[in-house]
Design a protein around this motif. Sequence first.
Motif, PDB file in Angstrom:
ATOM      1  N   CYS A 125      -0.125   1.643  -5.329  1.00 48.14           N
ATOM      2  CA  CYS A 125      -0.757   2.955  -5.182  1.00 48.14           C
ATOM      3  C   CYS A 125      -0.230   3.886  -6.280  1.00 48.14           C
ATOM      4  O   CYS A 125       0.972   3.939  -6.527  1.00 48.14           O
ATOM      5  CB  CYS A 125      -0.451   3.531  -3.798  1.00 48.14           C
ATOM      6  SG  CYS A 125      -1.174   5.159  -3.527  1.00 48.14           S
ATOM      7  N   LEU A 179      -0.955   7.280  -6.339  1.00 48.74           N
ATOM      8  CA  LEU A 179      -1.302   8.631  -5.898  1.00 48.74           C
ATOM      9  C   LEU A 179      -0.125   9.593  -5.918  1.00 48.74           C
ATOM     10  O   LEU A 179      -0.293  10.767  -6.218  1.00 48.74           O
ATOM     11  CB  LEU A 179      -1.871   8.522  -4.484  1.00 48.74           C
ATOM     12  CG  LEU A 179      -2.736   9.644  -3.964  1.00 48.74           C
ATOM     13  CD1 LEU A 179      -3.803  10.068  -4.954  1.00 48.74           C
ATOM     14  CD2 LEU A 179      -3.383   9.188  -2.668  1.00 48.74           C
ATOM     15  N   CYS A 180       1.045   9.108  -5.571  1.00 47.56           N
ATOM     16  CA  CYS A 180       2.183  10.044  -5.552  1.00 47.56           C
ATOM     17  C   CYS A 180       3.410   9.413  -6.186  1.00 47.56           C
ATOM     18  O   CYS A 180       3.382   8.255  -6.614  1.00 47.56           O
ATOM     19  CB  CYS A 180       2.465  10.542  -4.132  1.00 47.56           C
ATOM     20  SG  CYS A 180       3.564   9.529  -3.136  1.00 47.56           S
ATOM     21  N   TRP A 215       6.004   8.127  -5.191  1.00 48.84           N
ATOM     22  CA  TRP A 215       6.581   6.884  -4.667  1.00 48.84           C
ATOM     23  C   TRP A 215       6.040   5.663  -5.401  1.00 48.84           C
ATOM     24  O   TRP A 215       6.726   4.651  -5.528  1.00 48.84           O
ATOM     25  CB  TRP A 215       6.264   6.720  -3.177  1.00 48.84           C
ATOM     26  CG  TRP A 215       7.112   7.543  -2.271  1.00 48.84           C
ATOM     27  CD1 TRP A 215       6.711   8.633  -1.576  1.00 48.84           C
ATOM     28  CD2 TRP A 215       8.495   7.347  -1.969  1.00 48.84           C
ATOM     29  NE1 TRP A 215       7.756   9.131  -0.845  1.00 48.84           N
ATOM     30  CE2 TRP A 215       8.861   8.358  -1.071  1.00 48.84           C
ATOM     31  CE3 TRP A 215       9.460   6.415  -2.370  1.00 48.84           C
ATOM     32  CZ2 TRP A 215      10.155   8.473  -0.568  1.00 48.84           C
ATOM     33  CZ3 TRP A 215      10.743   6.525  -1.864  1.00 48.84           C
ATOM     34  CH2 TRP A 215      11.083   7.537  -0.983  1.00 48.84           C
ATOM     35  N   ARG A 216       4.765   5.700  -5.790  1.00 47.42           N
ATOM     36  CA  ARG A 216       4.090   4.573  -6.449  1.00 47.42           C
ATOM     37  C   ARG A 216       4.387   3.268  -5.685  1.00 47.42           C
ATOM     38  O   ARG A 216       4.908   2.285  -6.234  1.00 47.42           O
ATOM     39  CB  ARG A 216       4.486   4.483  -7.924  1.00 47.42           C
ATOM     40  CG  ARG A 216       4.024   5.717  -8.691  1.00 47.42           C
ATOM     41  CD  ARG A 216       4.237   5.645 -10.173  1.00 47.42           C
ATOM     42  NE  ARG A 216       3.804   6.886 -10.810  1.00 47.42           N
ATOM     43  CZ  ARG A 216       2.597   7.110 -11.328  1.00 47.42           C
ATOM     44  NH1 ARG A 216       1.698   6.155 -11.311  1.00 47.42           N
ATOM     45  NH2 ARG A 216       2.280   8.274 -11.862  1.00 47.42           N
ATOM     46  N   CYS A 217       4.047   3.284  -4.415  1.00 48.38           N
ATOM     47  CA  CYS A 217       4.360   2.155  -3.528  1.00 48.38           C
ATOM     48  C   CYS A 217       3.658   0.865  -3.955  1.00 48.38           C
ATOM     49  O   CYS A 217       2.461   0.888  -4.277  1.00 48.38           O
ATOM     50  CB  CYS A 217       3.885   2.445  -2.109  1.00 48.38           C
ATOM     51  SG  CYS A 217       4.612   3.870  -1.330  1.00 48.38           S
ATOM     52  N   ILE A 253       2.414  -2.288  -2.080  1.00 47.90           N
ATOM     53  CA  ILE A 253       2.152  -2.527  -0.652  1.00 47.90           C
ATOM     54  C   ILE A 253       1.642  -3.958  -0.453  1.00 47.90           C
ATOM     55  O   ILE A 253       0.625  -4.356  -1.038  1.00 47.90           O
ATOM     56  CB  ILE A 253       1.125  -1.500  -0.114  1.00 47.90           C
ATOM     57  CG1 ILE A 253       1.549  -0.066  -0.492  1.00 47.90           C
ATOM     58  CG2 ILE A 253       0.954  -1.630   1.390  1.00 47.90           C
ATOM     59  CD1 ILE A 253       0.475   0.988  -0.256  1.00 47.90           C
ATOM     60  N   GLY A 285       1.840   2.165   2.993  1.00 53.40           N
ATOM     61  CA  GLY A 285       2.766   2.858   2.100  1.00 53.40           C
ATOM     62  C   GLY A 285       3.701   3.765   2.883  1.00 53.40           C
ATOM     63  O   GLY A 285       3.595   3.887   4.113  1.00 53.40           O
ATOM     64  N   VAL A 286       4.604   4.407   2.151  1.00 57.20           N
ATOM     65  CA  VAL A 286       5.586   5.298   2.782  1.00 57.20           C
ATOM     66  C   VAL A 286       4.906   6.363   3.641  1.00 57.20           C
ATOM     67  O   VAL A 286       5.407   6.753   4.695  1.00 57.20           O
ATOM     68  CB  VAL A 286       6.466   5.960   1.682  1.00 57.20           C
ATOM     69  CG1 VAL A 286       7.315   7.085   2.249  1.00 57.20           C
ATOM     70  CG2 VAL A 286       7.347   4.921   0.999  1.00 57.20           C
ATOM     71  N   CYS A 287       3.736   6.820   3.207  1.00 59.64           N
ATOM     72  CA  CYS A 287       3.028   7.894   3.927  1.00 59.64           C
ATOM     73  C   CYS A 287       2.420   7.427   5.239  1.00 59.64           C
ATOM     74  O   CYS A 287       1.985   8.250   6.043  1.00 59.64           O
ATOM     75  CB  CYS A 287       1.937   8.468   3.039  1.00 59.64           C
ATOM     76  SG  CYS A 287       0.771   7.222   2.463  1.00 59.64           S
ATOM     77  N   ARG A 299      -2.003   4.769   4.267  1.00 63.41           N
ATOM     78  CA  ARG A 299      -2.725   3.978   3.273  1.00 63.41           C
ATOM     79  C   ARG A 299      -2.276   2.530   3.467  1.00 63.41           C
ATOM     80  O   ARG A 299      -1.093   2.225   3.387  1.00 63.41           O
ATOM     81  CB  ARG A 299      -2.425   4.481   1.855  1.00 63.41           C
ATOM     82  CG  ARG A 299      -2.787   5.957   1.718  1.00 63.41           C
ATOM     83  CD  ARG A 299      -2.262   6.586   0.462  1.00 63.41           C
ATOM     84  NE  ARG A 299      -3.033   6.225  -0.721  1.00 63.41           N
ATOM     85  CZ  ARG A 299      -4.243   6.702  -0.986  1.00 63.41           C
ATOM     86  NH1 ARG A 299      -4.821   7.550  -0.163  1.00 63.41           N
ATOM     87  NH2 ARG A 299      -4.875   6.333  -2.071  1.00 63.41           N
ATOM     88  N   ASN A 355       4.276  12.090   2.688  1.00 60.79           N
ATOM     89  CA  ASN A 355       5.106  11.226   1.845  1.00 60.79           C
ATOM     90  C   ASN A 355       6.566  11.693   1.818  1.00 60.79           C
ATOM     91  O   ASN A 355       7.387  11.111   1.115  1.00 60.79           O
ATOM     92  CB  ASN A 355       4.527  11.122   0.428  1.00 60.79           C
ATOM     93  CG  ASN A 355       4.240  12.481  -0.185  1.00 60.79           C
ATOM     94  OD1 ASN A 355       4.441  13.520   0.442  1.00 60.79           O
ATOM     95  ND2 ASN A 355       3.760  12.478  -1.415  1.00 60.79           N
ATOM     96  N   ILE A 368      -1.665  12.793   0.390  1.00 57.70           N
ATOM     97  CA  ILE A 368      -1.822  11.552   1.163  1.00 57.70           C
ATOM     98  C   ILE A 368      -3.209  11.439   1.812  1.00 57.70           C
ATOM     99  O   ILE A 368      -3.593  10.373   2.251  1.00 57.70           O
ATOM    100  CB  ILE A 368      -0.674  11.352   2.184  1.00 57.70           C
ATOM    101  CG1 ILE A 368      -0.605  12.503   3.205  1.00 57.70           C
ATOM    102  CG2 ILE A 368       0.682  11.262   1.501  1.00 57.70           C
ATOM    103  CD1 ILE A 368      -1.382  12.274   4.421  1.00 57.70           C
TER     104      ILE A 368
END
Length: 333
Positions: free
Chosen positions: A16, A18-19, A21-23, A25, A31-33, A36, A82, A130
């Motif tokens: 991801c 988007l934020c 974290w750049r998870c 997955i 993800g952390v949030c 997602r 997040n 998120i």
Amino acid sequence: MEAFLYDKLESGAVKCRLCGWRCTIQPGKRGVCNVRENRNGTLESLVYGRAISYAVDPIEKKPLYHFHPGAFTFSIATVGCNFRCNFCDNWSISQERQIVGDLMLPEEVVFNAQRMKCSAISYTYTEPTIFFEYAYDTAKFARSEGLLNTFVTNGFMSPEAIDMVSPYLDAATVDFKGSADPAFYKNFCGITSVEPIFDSLLEMKRKKIFIEITNLIVPGEGDGKEPYKKLLNWILDNLGPDTPLHLLRFFSSYRYEGTETTQPSLLEEYWQMASDAGFHYVYLGNAPGHKYENTRCPSCGKMVIERFGFEVAKIHLTGKRCAFCGHEINIIL
Ligand code: SF4
């Protein structure tokens, strides 16, 4: 709904973008949030159109003091965040693990905003990053209907996300906690790097998104003077002295329940530091009736916007200029 801004990896995992974290997955995971999810190699947003909270607010509540003062904004949020702030005021929705909320698609959000005579939509209460796809589609439609869009964000977004939403995003309130002290973010918000927040601010500036900044002063670990001075200097150097800065009073909540409230005298000390450093528009937040809720002209010192809480009492402006001396105020009307 399939998420925006992610990459499919050969392994079946997704990344991801988007934020901050750049998870990465794995299939079947989130993800952390927590909103997602990787479903068979496709990243899905689980909260599209699921409004957990919505209300009409004065735009001053965001807070935005220099952006259409006196306007009303239709505020929406989904569950999820997040960040994991121990003191979150909206923890019951930001940390909710179930995907819950009323079905309200973007067209309905815009319709509701119009019905309630709002001139803007704010993506707020939880972190708009998120629920980006929902916010993006709503903002795009809102813009086509002549409405404004504002984010209230922790700033932990990716530059790609800002770039994508920027054609429709008019203003952002970027919320710092504990003066961006990395140790505070690590221990109390679960965030290991604050750099993405500063990168976001620079990207917003490049995209000409109107910015106001808040700093939540949490007594004890979150009220250090050195990190505060550093933050002030960064804002002055990168965004300039006309950037509205709100110093927010902390009231205990969530896992911080029962702890001390920020004393007004401490906020006043911080107000003075910002003022001495050269900031033109510094405010105290969560302190209704305080003299530092008002906007004074940086040139003649006269009051150009009088407020009480979130209410605008009087405006002394001629266009964007101080009605007394003609100095141009950094304001969007
Ligand atoms: S939005 Fe952030 S926290 Fe959520 S999955 Fe994407 S990178 Fe991770």
